[in-house]
Design a protein around this motif. Structure first.
Motif, PDB file in Angstrom:
ATOM      1  N   CYS A 127     -30.943 -44.374  -1.517  1.00 24.69           N
ATOM      2  CA  CYS A 127     -31.687 -43.215  -1.025  1.00 24.69           C
ATOM      3  C   CYS A 127     -32.642 -42.686  -2.100  1.00 24.69           C
ATOM      4  N   PHE A 128     -32.204 -42.714  -3.356  1.00 23.41           N
ATOM      5  CA  PHE A 128     -33.065 -42.260  -4.447  1.00 23.41           C
ATOM      6  C   PHE A 128     -34.247 -43.217  -4.618  1.00 23.41           C
ATOM      7  N   TRP A 129     -34.009 -44.507  -4.391  1.00 23.94           N
ATOM      8  CA  TRP A 129     -35.091 -45.489  -4.483  1.00 23.94           C
ATOM      9  C   TRP A 129     -36.181 -45.194  -3.454  1.00 23.94           C
ATOM     10  N   GLN A 130     -35.794 -44.758  -2.271  1.00 25.00           N
ATOM     11  CA  GLN A 130     -36.793 -44.464  -1.241  1.00 25.00           C
ATOM     12  C   GLN A 130     -37.773 -43.387  -1.688  1.00 25.00           C
ATOM     13  N   GLU A 131     -37.325 -42.510  -2.581  1.00 26.75           N
ATOM     14  CA  GLU A 131     -38.192 -41.437  -3.082  1.00 26.75           C
ATOM     15  C   GLU A 131     -39.000 -41.870  -4.304  1.00 26.75           C
ATOM     16  N   ASN A 132     -38.520 -42.866  -5.053  1.00 24.97           N
ATOM     17  CA  ASN A 132     -39.123 -43.197  -6.354  1.00 24.97           C
ATOM     18  C   ASN A 132     -39.580 -44.649  -6.506  1.00 24.97           C
ATOM     19  N   GLN A 133     -38.926 -45.587  -5.832  1.00 28.14           N
ATOM     20  CA  GLN A 133     -39.362 -46.973  -5.707  1.00 28.14           C
ATOM     21  C   GLN A 133     -39.716 -47.658  -7.035  1.00 28.14           C
ATOM     22  N   TRP A 134     -38.734 -47.737  -7.909  1.00 26.32           N
ATOM     23  CA  TRP A 134     -38.867 -48.527  -9.131  1.00 26.32           C
ATOM     24  C   TRP A 134     -38.561 -49.998  -8.807  1.00 26.32           C
ATOM     25  N   ASP A 135     -38.927 -50.902  -9.695  1.00 31.48           N
ATOM     26  CA  ASP A 135     -38.593 -52.317  -9.538  1.00 31.48           C
ATOM     27  C   ASP A 135     -37.100 -52.494  -9.807  1.00 31.48           C
ATOM     28  N   TRP A 136     -36.415 -53.238  -8.930  1.00 33.15           N
ATOM     29  CA  TRP A 136     -34.958 -53.278  -9.019  1.00 33.15           C
ATOM     30  C   TRP A 136     -34.436 -54.570  -8.404  1.00 33.15           C
ATOM     31  N   THR A 137     -33.528 -55.225  -9.096  1.00 29.72           N
ATOM     32  CA  THR A 137     -32.734 -56.298  -8.496  1.00 29.72           C
ATOM     33  C   THR A 137     -31.268 -56.062  -8.837  1.00 29.72           C
ATOM     34  N   SER A 138     -30.396 -56.328  -7.873  1.00 27.58           N
ATOM     35  CA  SER A 138     -28.970 -56.050  -8.063  1.00 27.58           C
ATOM     36  C   SER A 138     -28.137 -57.118  -7.380  1.00 27.58           C
ATOM     37  N   LEU A 193     -42.029 -40.471 -18.154  1.00 25.90           N
ATOM     38  CA  LEU A 193     -42.343 -41.884 -18.324  1.00 25.90           C
ATOM     39  C   LEU A 193     -42.213 -42.646 -17.011  1.00 25.90           C
ATOM     40  N   LYS A 194     -42.975 -43.709 -16.891  1.00 22.83           N
ATOM     41  CA  LYS A 194     -42.862 -44.599 -15.741  1.00 22.83           C
ATOM     42  C   LYS A 194     -41.449 -45.188 -15.714  1.00 22.83           C
ATOM     43  N   LEU A 195     -40.877 -45.268 -14.518  1.00 24.23           N
ATOM     44  CA  LEU A 195     -39.514 -45.775 -14.397  1.00 24.23           C
ATOM     45  C   LEU A 195     -39.444 -47.248 -14.789  1.00 24.23           C
ATOM     46  N   PRO A 196     -38.292 -47.675 -15.333  1.00 27.73           N
ATOM     47  CA  PRO A 196     -38.149 -49.062 -15.782  1.00 27.73           C
ATOM     48  C   PRO A 196     -37.815 -49.989 -14.624  1.00 27.73           C
ATOM     49  N   ALA A 197     -37.915 -51.268 -14.859  1.00 26.30           N
ATOM     50  CA  ALA A 197     -37.301 -52.255 -13.979  1.00 26.30           C
ATOM     51  C   ALA A 197     -35.807 -52.278 -14.302  1.00 26.30           C
ATOM     52  N   ILE A 198     -34.984 -52.351 -13.276  1.00 30.03           N
ATOM     53  CA  ILE A 198     -33.533 -52.394 -13.460  1.00 30.03           C
ATOM     54  C   ILE A 198     -33.003 -53.695 -12.876  1.00 30.03           C
ATOM     55  N   SER A 204     -24.453 -46.016 -11.447  1.00 30.23           N
ATOM     56  CA  SER A 204     -24.548 -44.954 -12.451  1.00 30.23           C
ATOM     57  C   SER A 204     -25.959 -44.770 -12.988  1.00 30.23           C
ATOM     58  N   ASP A 205     -26.920 -45.523 -12.472  1.00 34.97           N
ATOM     59  CA  ASP A 205     -28.257 -45.503 -13.059  1.00 34.97           C
ATOM     60  C   ASP A 205     -29.131 -44.343 -12.610  1.00 34.97           C
ATOM     61  N   ARG A 206     -28.593 -43.439 -11.803  1.00 37.36           N
ATOM     62  CA  ARG A 206     -29.352 -42.223 -11.531  1.00 37.36           C
ATOM     63  C   ARG A 206     -29.592 -41.477 -12.846  1.00 37.36           C
ATOM     64  N   GLY A 207     -28.578 -41.473 -13.709  1.00 40.63           N
ATOM     65  CA  GLY A 207     -28.741 -40.834 -15.010  1.00 40.63           C
ATOM     66  C   GLY A 207     -29.800 -41.537 -15.850  1.00 40.63           C
ATOM     67  N   THR A 208     -29.829 -42.865 -15.791  1.00 43.99           N
ATOM     68  CA  THR A 208     -30.849 -43.639 -16.504  1.00 43.99           C
ATOM     69  C   THR A 208     -32.244 -43.213 -16.068  1.00 43.99           C
ATOM     70  N   LEU A 209     -32.440 -43.161 -14.765  1.00 43.67           N
ATOM     71  CA  LEU A 209     -33.757 -42.836 -14.217  1.00 43.67           C
ATOM     72  C   LEU A 209     -34.136 -41.384 -14.483  1.00 43.67           C
ATOM     73  N   ASP A 210     -33.152 -40.493 -14.434  1.00 44.96           N
ATOM     74  CA  ASP A 210     -33.433 -39.078 -14.718  1.00 44.96           C
ATOM     75  C   ASP A 210     -33.966 -38.901 -16.137  1.00 44.96           C
ATOM     76  N   ALA A 211     -33.470 -39.707 -17.086  1.00 42.20           N
ATOM     77  CA  ALA A 211     -33.962 -39.613 -18.464  1.00 42.20           C
ATOM     78  C   ALA A 211     -35.442 -39.962 -18.531  1.00 42.20           C
ATOM     79  N   TYR A 212     -35.860 -40.967 -17.795  1.00 48.73           N
ATOM     80  CA  TYR A 212     -37.278 -41.349 -17.746  1.00 48.73           C
ATOM     81  C   TYR A 212     -38.107 -40.245 -17.080  1.00 48.73           C
ATOM     82  N   LEU A 213     -37.609 -39.739 -15.966  1.00 50.34           N
ATOM     83  CA  LEU A 213     -38.363 -38.714 -15.236  1.00 50.34           C
ATOM     84  C   LEU A 213     -38.557 -37.468 -16.092  1.00 50.34           C
ATOM     85  N   GLU A 214     -37.506 -37.056 -16.790  1.00 42.73           N
ATOM     86  CA  GLU A 214     -37.608 -35.858 -17.623  1.00 42.73           C
ATOM     87  C   GLU A 214     -38.516 -36.080 -18.830  1.00 42.73           C
ATOM     88  N   ALA A 215     -38.636 -37.341 -19.258  1.00 38.07           N
ATOM     89  CA  ALA A 215     -39.530 -37.662 -20.377  1.00 38.07           C
ATOM     90  C   ALA A 215     -40.963 -37.907 -19.902  1.00 38.07           C
TER      91      ALA A 215
END
Length: 376
Positions: free
Chosen positions: A295-306, A279-284, A266-277
């Motif tokens: 697929c969205f990460w391939q375009e934006n490449q934020w720090d992420w562990t899951s 701001l640099k994307l957060p680590a998730i 569900s974090d596409r919405g999280t990242l969209d809030a940063y992009l619209e503001a």
């Protein structure tokens, strides 16, 4: 179901702990022996290096029995991606016993519907039930009713709040403390410090509270991380609501460096809030990746562990429930340290396959055909 929808339950999910010397004293990583079961007895946690290791840790053929048997599966949400994949794994495992019939129900996030579903499964003659609770407290009386009637109930992922052997037969879940310790180990290595927020699910969701409590334990000795809100932020595990909530948080606190949650799909919405503001994307750090997010990460490449594999816990629950129904002891561990399936940076980039449903979780050990069939 839309192939790139972003709503999902969880139930679930995961991340880390350990400071570098430059950051000062670090919190000790909890050991398996330090984790206690609800009964107060020390419960060993089994670490699995891959999600497939969770599946292959037990042998269901030992518990099949010879007579036809119905197994009930009670899922808290659905049919949405996490529940669909958990059910697909259960059916795949159950197929190894030709005498097993799987009956499934979905509660749509409604505790009373979950209770009704359990009663329905009992009326249909199931010999064992596996269930992920919606609220725990609401379902506990019907779990107890089933157990008293001789129908084993094994819960998985979210806890019911009941006592094993009395209210439920057993519980299979992630070792929240050890999994979250992994999140912080990754954060210490790749982020180091910053403001942090936890995004939760529906109001009062037990699974959110379990993950959040584990996060707070790690923060007790990590002053370099600032928790900007004292409680999880309710988002219903919904991408649109997550975007709205995150936008409000950014307006209130400025850029937040780290977002944690148990539903990374569900974090596409999280990242969209940063992009619209702007701001640099957060680590998730969290639980449950998805193909669409990869697929969205391939375009934006934020720090992420899951952390992956919470769906596979349903398979462990199935084996334990079937063993109990046949009066056989299953020695398989009930508390499991699940693996990190995404670590970027760290060498494990998220997967993206445009031919697969966006909701699907690449960490789940299903073939392409099995995955497509589950989402059809």
């Amino acid at each position: 179901m839309s192939s790139f929808s972003h709503r999902r339950h969880v139930a679930a999910v995961l991340s880390a702990a350990v400071l570098t010397v430059s950051m000062g004293a670090c919190a000790p990583t909890p050991t398996a022996e330090s984790v206690s079961s609800k009964s107060g007895v020390k419960a060993a946690a089994a670490e699995r290096k891959t999600v497939n290791d969770v599946i292959e840790a037990g042998d269901i053929s030992k518990y099949c029995g010879g007579s036809p048997v119905k197994i009930g599966v009670s899922l808290p949400q659905g049919p949405v991606n996490w529940s669909v994949e958990a059910l697909a794994l259960v059916k795949k495992e159950a197929a190894k016993c030709p005498n097993i019939e799987v009956l499934s129900t979905f509660a749509d996030g409604d505790p009373q519907k979950a209770v009704s579903n359990i009663n329905s499964l009992l009326s249909r003659g199931v010999k064992a039930i596996i269930a992920e609770p919606v609220s725990g407290e609401a379902e506990l009386p019907v779990y107890r009713k089933a157990v008293k009637a001789g129908v084993p109930v094994v819960t998985f992922v979210a806890e019911s709040g009941g006592t094993n052997g009395v209210d439920v037969t057993d519980h299979v879940g992630p070792d929240f403390d050890l999994v979250v310790a992994k999140w912080f180990e990754w954060l210490d290595a790749h982020v180091g410090s910053g403001k942090l927020v936890y995004l939760g699910g529906v109001p009062g969701a037990p699974i959110t509270r379990l993950w959040f409590n584990a996060v707070k334990k790690q923060l007790e000795t990590r002053p370099q991380y600032e928790l900007v809100e004292p409680n999880p932020i309710d988002t219903d595990w919904d991408s649109g609501k997550r975007k709205t909530a995150m936008a409000a948080l950014l307006a209130k606190h400025g850029r937040i460096d780290i977002v944690m949650d148990e539903a990374n799909q569900s974090d596409r919405g999280t990242l969209d809030a940063y992009l619209e503001a702007g701001l640099k994307l957060p680590a998730i750090a969290g639980v449950a990746e998805s193909n669409a997010m990869g697929c969205f990460w391939q375009e934006n490449q934020w720090d992420w562990t899951s952390t992956g594999g919470t769906q596979a816990l349903a398979v462990v629950a199935l084996r334990k429930a079937l063993a109990a129904a046949n009066g056989i002891e299953d020695p398989e561990a009930s508390r499991i340290v699940l693996p990190l399936t995404v670590e970027t940076p760290g060498g494990s980039n998220p997967q993206c396959d445009q031919s697969m449903p966006g909701d699907s979780d690449p960490s789940v050990p299903l073939t392409k055909d099995e995955r497509k069939a589950a989402f059809s």
